[in-house]
Design a protein around this motif. Sequence first.
Motif, mmCIF file in Angstrom:
data_model
loop_
_atom_site.group_PDB
_atom_site.id
_atom_site.type_symbol
_atom_site.label_atom_id
_atom_site.label_comp_id
_atom_site.label_asym_id
_atom_site.label_seq_id
_atom_site.Cartn_x
_atom_site.Cartn_y
_atom_site.Cartn_z
ATOM 1 N N SER A 10 0.815 -1.216 0.000
ATOM 2 C CA SER A 10 0.000 0.000 0.000
ATOM 3 C C SER A 10 0.848 1.266 0.000
ATOM 4 O O SER A 10 0.364 2.328 -0.362
ATOM 5 N N TYR A 15 -5.194 0.727 -3.654
ATOM 6 C CA TYR A 15 -5.958 -0.459 -3.999
ATOM 7 C C TYR A 15 -7.301 -0.084 -4.610
ATOM 8 O O TYR A 15 -7.869 0.954 -4.290
ATOM 9 N N HIS A 24 -5.590 -5.613 1.983
ATOM 10 C CA HIS A 24 -4.480 -4.740 1.603
ATOM 11 C C HIS A 24 -3.185 -5.273 2.217
ATOM 12 O O HIS A 24 -3.183 -5.842 3.304
#
Length: 144
Positions: A10, A15, A24
């Motif tokens: 991330s 995302y 994630h």
Amino acid sequence: MLPQTPVFFSGCRQYSSDIPCYLHDRSHPFIDHCMDMRDTAQNSSLQAIPSSTVVGAFTVSARNGKSNEVFMGNDTSLPCCTCKEFQRTKWLCKHFFVVFKCFSEWTFDRLPEEYTKNPFITLDDRILSPIIASYTQQAEDASP
């Protein structure tokens, strides 16, 4: 030329809104697997029935009478399911996602941290953050 950064972390990317937050910073195969299992559970007629004696234990049954036992895990035990898919991979199977669908209080976040933080399914930010910072610094140094 800079090496390709770890694109599933991330710290490197945003995302898709289709991917739940709990997926994630997970490995791409694990994300794909869970999304497939979630979709299968959402489109199935499987039902989950909680155990009357064990917290976090469920029987997931199909209309044809077949059933599997799901245990969400606790402080001393990892999650498990009696189905062949889970026994083979140890990744969440559709039966877990049926429980998530049927019982809003049971979510991925209720699974034991020993499972959810497992390095086989989680990208390690302690390793990736310094690498990304290094790539960023190299890119800044290389720009005119």
